[in-house]
Write an enzyme that holds these catalytic residues in place. Structure first.
Site, PDB file in Angstrom:
ATOM      1  N   HIS A  82       0.828  -1.172   0.125  1.00  0.00           N
ATOM      2  CA  HIS A  82      -0.081   0.071  -0.038  1.00  0.00           C
ATOM      3  C   HIS A  82       0.894   1.361  -0.038  1.00  0.00           C
ATOM      4  O   HIS A  82       1.834   1.370   0.535  1.00  0.00           O
ATOM      5  CB  HIS A  82      -0.910  -0.025   1.252  1.00  0.00           C
ATOM      6  CG  HIS A  82      -1.891   1.073   1.281  1.00  0.00           C
ATOM      7  ND1 HIS A  82      -1.734   2.394   1.362  1.00  0.00           N
ATOM      8  CD2 HIS A  82      -3.212   0.993   0.756  1.00  0.00           C
ATOM      9  CE1 HIS A  82      -2.718   3.178   1.516  1.00  0.00           C
ATOM     10  NE2 HIS A  82      -3.761   2.308   1.075  1.00  0.00           N
ATOM     11  N   GLU A 121       0.930   4.187   1.392  1.00  0.00           N
ATOM     12  CA  GLU A 121       1.320   4.640   2.740  1.00  0.00           C
ATOM     13  C   GLU A 121       2.153   3.758   3.522  1.00  0.00           C
ATOM     14  O   GLU A 121       3.134   4.433   3.993  1.00  0.00           O
ATOM     15  CB  GLU A 121      -0.321   4.725   3.605  1.00  0.00           C
ATOM     16  CG  GLU A 121       0.076   5.547   5.042  1.00  0.00           C
ATOM     17  CD  GLU A 121      -0.968   5.407   5.866  1.00  0.00           C
ATOM     18  OE1 GLU A 121      -2.207   5.597   5.402  1.00  0.00           O
ATOM     19  OE2 GLU A 121      -0.598   5.469   7.199  1.00  0.00           O
TER      20      GLU A 121
END
Ligand code: SF4
Length: 316
Positions: free
Chosen positions: A129, A131
């Site tokens: 991901h 992030e």
């Protein structure tokens, strides 16, 4: 033919969070300030409708800095970027604006602080991901170990069990994360962590509203994108809280009407990157088929707002 009656539970809060709102504003203000095109590294927020709208206004979405010409501004997405990315943009003397959500930046700062105190980091997050990649990329390779499940904790090979700290992705399931934190604390009693976890207010509030709504809804629709972590968690939280049909839909056209046959109530919520216009679209589609009574399920009110970077508030 008369429409069947249906109670529509509408979660509050739902939809846009302050970080998403700010990131979209940053792209719009950059387009106003510098004109089109403005480059955006990665989808600014995980929502096709939002991305398409900004593309129509002149934003060009790319995956890497190498895909941007050196003479146009580039914006980094709300999810955050590894440290090497702004450093490389500065080296190339590019104009860049970082739209990383301040609550993600807070986790970056936490990681750096622990690292400078000699602690190795364990990050609870989803592999791949943006992030997670951005947060792990704040520290040198090997300094942040990733765990996704309580089972991963057993396999961790750490440098020194007495010198560890944990951080989390901001969009995780509150309950799943608590189980992973408990596993970490059981195996490494000295591990240092944030007071609770780093899950942000918006993620927590949207999950709480779903927990209140799910047990009484025959079906639940979460408006959000398949690559939106917080939206997918809302689907899982809805199912775990007792709604046997909990589904992610991007738009009204994704609704499987046959699956909803015979139901008397639907719960609706939206992920932090899903605009309210899509909620309205779904509600209108339901109204077209059912005689709807709307009930608001409000578990919190939000008034968080983040300022855009100063460079965009100054005249060109
Ligand atoms: S979900 Fe939370 S951390 Fe992510 S952009 Fe929104 S406010 Fe920031």
């Amino acid at each position: 033919m008369s429409k069947p009656p249906l109670t529509l539970y509408l979660a509050a809060p739902r939809g846009f969070c302050a970080g998403v709102d700010r990131a979209i504003k940053i792209v719009e203000m950059a387009l106003q300030k510098w004109g089109a095109p403005v480059y955006v590294r990665h989808e600014i927020v995980h929502n096709k409708f939002v991305v398409d709208g900004l593309r129509d206004k002149g934003a060009i979405f790319v995956e890497e800095l190498d895909d941007c010409p050196p003479d146009r501004p580039v914006i980094f997405s709300a999810h955050g970027v590894p440290k090497a990315v702004p450093a490389e943009a500065a080296r190339r003397q590019m104009v860049f604006v970082d739209a990383t959500c301040p609550l993600v930046s807070k986790v970056h700062i936490e990681a750096e602080r622990h690292h400078s105190n000699g602690l190795q980091m364990v990050m609870i997050g989803h592999e791949g991901h943006p992030e997670t990649l951005g947060t792990m990329g704040q520290l040198p390779p090997g300094e942040v170990l990733l765990v996704e499940t309580p089972a991963d904790v057993a396999g961790l090979q750490v440098r020194d069990a007495g010198k560890l700290a944990f951080i989390t992705q901001t969009t995780l399931s509150v309950d799943d994360t608590a189980a992973i934190v408990a596993a970490l604390q059981a195996r490494f009693p000295a591990i240092v962590g944030p007071h609770k976890e780093d899950i942000c207010y918006a993620t927590t509030n949207r999950q709480e509203a779903v927990k209140a709504m799910a047990p009484k809804a025959d079906a639940m629709l979460v408006i959000g994108a398949p690559n939106s972590s917080n939206s997918r968690r809302l689907v899982e939280v809805g199912a775990a809280a007792g709604c046997s049909y909990s589904q992610l839909v991007q738009r009204a056209t994704d609704i499987d009407w046959r699956a909803l046959d015979g139901i008397a109530s639907i719960g609706i919520t939206a992920g932090a990157s899903a605009p309210e216009v899509l909620v309205n679209e779904v509600v209108d589609a339901i109204r077209a088929r059912y005689d709807v009574t709307v009930e608001l399920v409000e578990t919190a009110t939000e008034n968080v707002e983040f300022k855009v970077p100063r460079v965009l508030r100054e005249p060109a």
